[in-house]
Design a protein around this motif. Structure first.
Motif, PDB file in Angstrom:
ATOM      1  N   VAL A  77      -4.042   0.853   5.323  1.00  0.00           N
ATOM      2  CA  VAL A  77      -5.440   1.139   4.636  1.00  0.00           C
ATOM      3  C   VAL A  77      -5.230   1.858   3.298  1.00  0.00           C
ATOM      4  O   VAL A  77      -4.407   2.482   2.969  1.00  0.00           O
ATOM      5  N   SER A  78      -6.044   1.024   2.459  1.00  0.00           N
ATOM      6  CA  SER A  78      -5.927   1.439   1.019  1.00  0.00           C
ATOM      7  C   SER A  78      -7.290   1.093   0.413  1.00  0.00           C
ATOM      8  O   SER A  78      -8.414   0.458   0.993  1.00  0.00           O
ATOM      9  N   ALA A 112       4.564   2.777  -2.190  1.00  0.00           N
ATOM     10  CA  ALA A 112       4.072   2.605  -0.870  1.00  0.00           C
ATOM     11  C   ALA A 112       2.527   2.011  -1.499  1.00  0.00           C
ATOM     12  O   ALA A 112       1.449   2.909  -1.040  1.00  0.00           O
ATOM     13  N   ASP A 143       6.230  -3.248   3.439  1.00  0.00           N
ATOM     14  CA  ASP A 143       5.542  -4.428   4.162  1.00  0.00           C
ATOM     15  C   ASP A 143       5.535  -5.787   3.295  1.00  0.00           C
ATOM     16  O   ASP A 143       4.660  -5.486   2.584  1.00  0.00           O
ATOM     17  N   GLN A 194      10.258  -2.376  -1.255  1.00  0.00           N
ATOM     18  CA  GLN A 194      11.374  -1.116  -1.133  1.00  0.00           C
ATOM     19  C   GLN A 194      10.919  -0.402  -0.005  1.00  0.00           C
ATOM     20  O   GLN A 194       9.696  -0.153   0.417  1.00  0.00           O
ATOM     21  N   LEU A 196      11.236   3.544   1.075  1.00  0.00           N
ATOM     22  CA  LEU A 196      11.401   4.609   0.237  1.00  0.00           C
ATOM     23  C   LEU A 196      12.317   5.467   1.074  1.00  0.00           C
ATOM     24  O   LEU A 196      12.891   6.518   0.295  1.00  0.00           O
ATOM     25  N   ARG A 211       0.798   8.172  -2.462  1.00  0.00           N
ATOM     26  CA  ARG A 211      -0.060   8.727  -1.797  1.00  0.00           C
ATOM     27  C   ARG A 211      -0.403   8.020  -0.331  1.00  0.00           C
ATOM     28  O   ARG A 211      -0.249   7.074  -0.181  1.00  0.00           O
ATOM     29  N   TYR A 216       2.920  10.319   7.099  1.00  0.00           N
ATOM     30  CA  TYR A 216       3.499   9.790   8.492  1.00  0.00           C
ATOM     31  C   TYR A 216       4.912  10.191   8.730  1.00  0.00           C
ATOM     32  O   TYR A 216       5.439   9.826   9.707  1.00  0.00           O
TER      33      TYR A 216
END
Ligand SMILES: C[S@@+](CC[C@H](N)C(=O)[O-])C[C@H]1O[C@@H](n2cnc3c(N)ncnc32)[C@H](O)[C@@H]1O
Length: 268
Positions: A77-78, A112, A143, A194, A196, A211, A216
């Motif tokens: 979600v973004s 991300a 992803d 990548q 993280l 952000r 999570y």
């Protein structure tokens, strides 16, 4: 009896975590367990797998199930200009300070980045402020599916809801039911895969935006990540986090609060 059943269930999930780590490099143990387990249990039961071990076997033989698993665990979600007032602070206070240090060219990273809304928001702000010069924006995510969508740059109207009207008119073109992001600005963002939590970071960044993903992670994973980000910043460089991701005691990472949700690397 109940206790024994729980133990068996735990072993089943622990085995799953180990298998996933071996085959994908993703360590689910670094994500908050209750949330992750709940999401994956729903998916597992949807496909009729009584155990995580049978679910894993299914993932190994059915590529689409593996994709659905990755999709479910990543949460993409973004939206553009997510929490608009934070982007205003970036535009009005943080960027002028970074450019004011005599830099004409900033090294910027959206970590991300999901489907691209965040790095593209940064690109629009730089373009609007005439600050692009020869700055580079790198955008990374774990992803592949999200990165492919980011590079495609086609969006639903709802992800544009917070984009100022004049800006939206300038950088988006309506195509059927979707909106295409400006091709020229798109080229200013370099997307890369990548992880993280496991991959090495590049260094000398002026700004890192990360952000809505740290929420999570377990406390331990977060702690390691904050230190990795701090090590990747230039002295005076800034880390911009999500609106529920305040860092308590930033000094332990060599950071100081610049603005709410913005942390500056202390000059040595
Ligand atoms: C909720 S989205 C946040 C997107 C964007 N930063 C925002 O705030 O709108 C979370 C993203 O984190 C990515 N992600 C999850 N675990 C990751 C990891 N270990 N390394 C890199 N990206 C990860 C997911 O793939 C997903 O795209």
């Amino acid at each position: 009896m109940k206790e024994h059943e729980n133990e068996v269930l735990d072993q089943d999930y622990i085995g799953f975590i180990q298998n996933v780590k071996r085959s994908t490099g993703i360590n689910l143990a670094e994500y908050k367990e209750t949330q992750m387990k709940r999401r994956l249990t729903t998916l597992r039961l949807k496909y009729g797998h009584q155990t995580f071990s049978s679910f894993y076997e299914g993932m190994m033989t059915d590529k689409s199930l593996m994709h659905e698993f990755l999709d479910r665990m990543t949460i993409n979600v973004s939206e553009f200009w997510r929490n608009p007032n934070r982007w205003e602070v970036l535009r009005d206070n943080v960027l002028p300070e970074l450019f004011g240090r005599g830099s004409t060219r900033l090294k910027l990273w959206s970590a991300a980045c999901s489907t691209g809304e965040e790095p593209y928001t940064l690109a629009m702000i730089l373009a609007e402020q005439n600050l692009f010069r020869s700055s580079t924006i790198v955008a990374t995510d774990i992803d592949d599916g999200a990165l492919a969508k980011a590079m495609q740059g086609m969006y639903l109207e709802r992800s544009l809801k917070d984009v100022p009207k004049a800006v939206a008119a300038k950088y988006f073109t309506e195509e059927g039911s979707l909106y295409r992001f400006n091709e020229q600005l798109k080229k200013e963002v370099r997307f890369q895969k990548q992880n993280l939590l496991t991959d090495k970071f590049d260094t000398e960044f002026d700004l890192i935006i990360c952000r809505n993903v740290m929420i999570y992670f377990t406390e331990e994973a977060k702690h390691k990540l904050y230190q990795k980000f701090a090590d990747s910043l230039k002295p005076g460089g800034v880390l911009f986090v999500g609106s529920t991701e305040q860092i308590f005691n930033p000094g332990q990472y060599g950071l100081e609060t610049a603005e709410t949700f913005f942390y500056r690397k202390i000059r040595g």
